[in-house]
Design a protein around this motif. Structure first.
Motif, PDB file in Angstrom:
ATOM      1  N   VAL A   1       4.167   3.019   1.979  1.00 18.61           N
ATOM      2  CA  VAL A   1       4.132   2.856   3.420  1.00 18.61           C
ATOM      3  C   VAL A   1       4.558   1.453   3.837  1.00 18.61           C
ATOM      4  O   VAL A   1       5.466   1.294   4.635  1.00 18.61           O
ATOM      5  CB  VAL A   1       2.718   3.167   3.960  1.00 18.61           C
ATOM      6  CG1 VAL A   1       2.648   2.933   5.444  1.00 18.61           C
ATOM      7  CG2 VAL A   1       2.341   4.591   3.623  1.00 18.61           C
ATOM      8  N   VAL A   2       3.930   0.433   3.300  1.00 19.08           N
ATOM      9  CA  VAL A   2       4.198  -0.922   3.787  1.00 19.08           C
ATOM     10  C   VAL A   2       4.278  -1.880   2.608  1.00 19.08           C
ATOM     11  O   VAL A   2       3.451  -1.843   1.715  1.00 19.08           O
ATOM     12  CB  VAL A   2       3.096  -1.423   4.742  1.00 19.08           C
ATOM     13  CG1 VAL A   2       3.333  -2.863   5.136  1.00 19.08           C
ATOM     14  CG2 VAL A   2       3.017  -0.553   5.972  1.00 19.08           C
ATOM     15  N   VAL A   3       5.267  -2.690   2.657  1.00 18.10           N
ATOM     16  CA  VAL A   3       5.370  -3.855   1.784  1.00 18.10           C
ATOM     17  C   VAL A   3       5.709  -5.010   2.702  1.00 18.10           C
ATOM     18  O   VAL A   3       6.658  -4.948   3.467  1.00 18.10           O
ATOM     19  CB  VAL A   3       6.489  -3.685   0.722  1.00 18.10           C
ATOM     20  CG1 VAL A   3       6.597  -4.945  -0.109  1.00 18.10           C
ATOM     21  CG2 VAL A   3       6.227  -2.474  -0.126  1.00 18.10           C
TER      22      VAL A   3
ATOM     23  N   SER B   1      -3.451   7.069  -2.464  1.00 19.80           N
ATOM     24  CA  SER B   1      -3.190   6.187  -1.320  1.00 19.80           C
ATOM     25  C   SER B   1      -3.797   4.802  -1.563  1.00 19.80           C
ATOM     26  O   SER B   1      -4.705   4.362  -0.852  1.00 19.80           O
ATOM     27  CB  SER B   1      -3.762   6.801  -0.041  1.00 19.80           C
ATOM     28  OG  SER B   1      -3.139   8.031   0.238  1.00 19.80           O
ATOM     29  N   PRO B   2      -3.297   4.085  -2.545  1.00 17.27           N
ATOM     30  CA  PRO B   2      -3.876   2.771  -2.880  1.00 17.27           C
ATOM     31  C   PRO B   2      -3.385   1.658  -1.965  1.00 17.27           C
ATOM     32  O   PRO B   2      -2.335   1.771  -1.324  1.00 17.27           O
ATOM     33  CB  PRO B   2      -3.383   2.526  -4.306  1.00 17.27           C
ATOM     34  CG  PRO B   2      -2.053   3.218  -4.323  1.00 17.27           C
ATOM     35  CD  PRO B   2      -2.229   4.448  -3.474  1.00 17.27           C
ATOM     36  N   ALA B   3      -4.167   0.594  -1.927  1.00 16.15           N
ATOM     37  CA  ALA B   3      -3.770  -0.661  -1.273  1.00 16.15           C
ATOM     38  C   ALA B   3      -4.052  -1.767  -2.290  1.00 16.15           C
ATOM     39  O   ALA B   3      -5.187  -1.914  -2.736  1.00 16.15           O
ATOM     40  CB  ALA B   3      -4.549  -0.882   0.006  1.00 16.15           C
TER      41      ALA B   3
ATOM     42  N   ARG C   1       0.858  -1.183   0.000  1.00 17.38           N
ATOM     43  CA  ARG C   1       0.000   0.000   0.000  1.00 17.38           C
ATOM     44  C   ARG C   1       0.894   1.232   0.000  1.00 17.38           C
ATOM     45  O   ARG C   1       2.074   1.165   0.348  1.00 17.38           O
ATOM     46  CB  ARG C   1      -0.958  -0.012   1.173  1.00 17.38           C
ATOM     47  CG  ARG C   1      -0.299   0.007   2.521  1.00 17.38           C
ATOM     48  CD  ARG C   1      -1.341  -0.030   3.640  1.00 17.38           C
ATOM     49  NE  ARG C   1      -0.668   0.163   4.899  1.00 17.38           N
ATOM     50  CZ  ARG C   1      -0.712  -0.706   5.889  1.00 17.38           C
ATOM     51  NH1 ARG C   1      -1.415  -1.800   5.774  1.00 17.38           N
ATOM     52  NH2 ARG C   1      -0.072  -0.462   7.006  1.00 17.38           N
ATOM     53  N   ALA C   2       0.340   2.325  -0.422  1.00 18.90           N
ATOM     54  CA  ALA C   2       1.100   3.573  -0.500  1.00 18.90           C
ATOM     55  C   ALA C   2       0.249   4.714   0.013  1.00 18.90           C
ATOM     56  O   ALA C   2      -0.978   4.599   0.119  1.00 18.90           O
ATOM     57  CB  ALA C   2       1.512   3.837  -1.946  1.00 18.90           C
TER      58      ALA C   2
END
Length: 165
Positions: free
Chosen positions: A158-160, A99-101, A63-64
């Protein structure tokens, strides 16, 4: 010598058999004789199924936030994912979403510990897609870990989630 080894195997098996005159017990005796071989086969199948012989890398939970695309409008972001030199694929793009996931998982059976996972963030456009940035991370020992990395000046992935299984 090979014949002697085969005879020794037969002797070991015959020692394990229980001799009984009852014909119904013959099937039981054969099963008892086969038990060590079946156990070896079962262990090999289990090890292969669990992947204990080789590690594999799984990438998910991407997600970003704060992605910036063209000066006009929001970006239409998507990711391209690699592990080492293996291209996994790309995600779908999300229209007008900074801000996709991405609800997708990439599995790299030939990658493992110390390989590099690379994610490129792209903005889908009509003619040419814009490259927003690249995130890289070395796969470390352990089951799962999160990767945080920056993309561009004010944008960031943000997270991978990575897993070496």
């Amino acid at each position: 010598d090979d014949e002697d080894d085969d005879d020794d195997d037969d002797d070991d098996i015959s020692k394990m058999m229980i001799y009984d005159d009852d014909d119904d017990d013959d099937d039981i005796n054969e099963a008892i004789a086969m038990t060590p071989r079946l156990m070896c086969v079962a262990i090999l199948v289990l090890v292969t199924h669990l992947g204990l012989t080789d590690a594999a890398v799984r990438v998910w939970g991407m997600r970003a936030s704060g992605l910036k695309g063209n000066p006009v409008g929001h970006p239409d972001p998507y990711l391209k994912v690699w592990c080492a030199s293996n291209f996994g694929s790309m995600t779908e793009f999300y229209k007008d979403n900074g801000s996709p996931a991405w609800n997708v998982e990439f599995y790299f059976p030939s990658c493992g510990i110390n390989d590099i996972v690379k994610l490129e963030v792209w903005d889908k456009d009509l003619n040419y897609d814009d490259h927003l940035g690249t995130c890289t991370s070395r796969v470390v020992s352990g089951t799962h870990f999160n990767v945080y990395c920056g993309v561009g000046k004010s944008s960031r992935v943000v997270v991978v989630r990575l897993g070496c299984e």
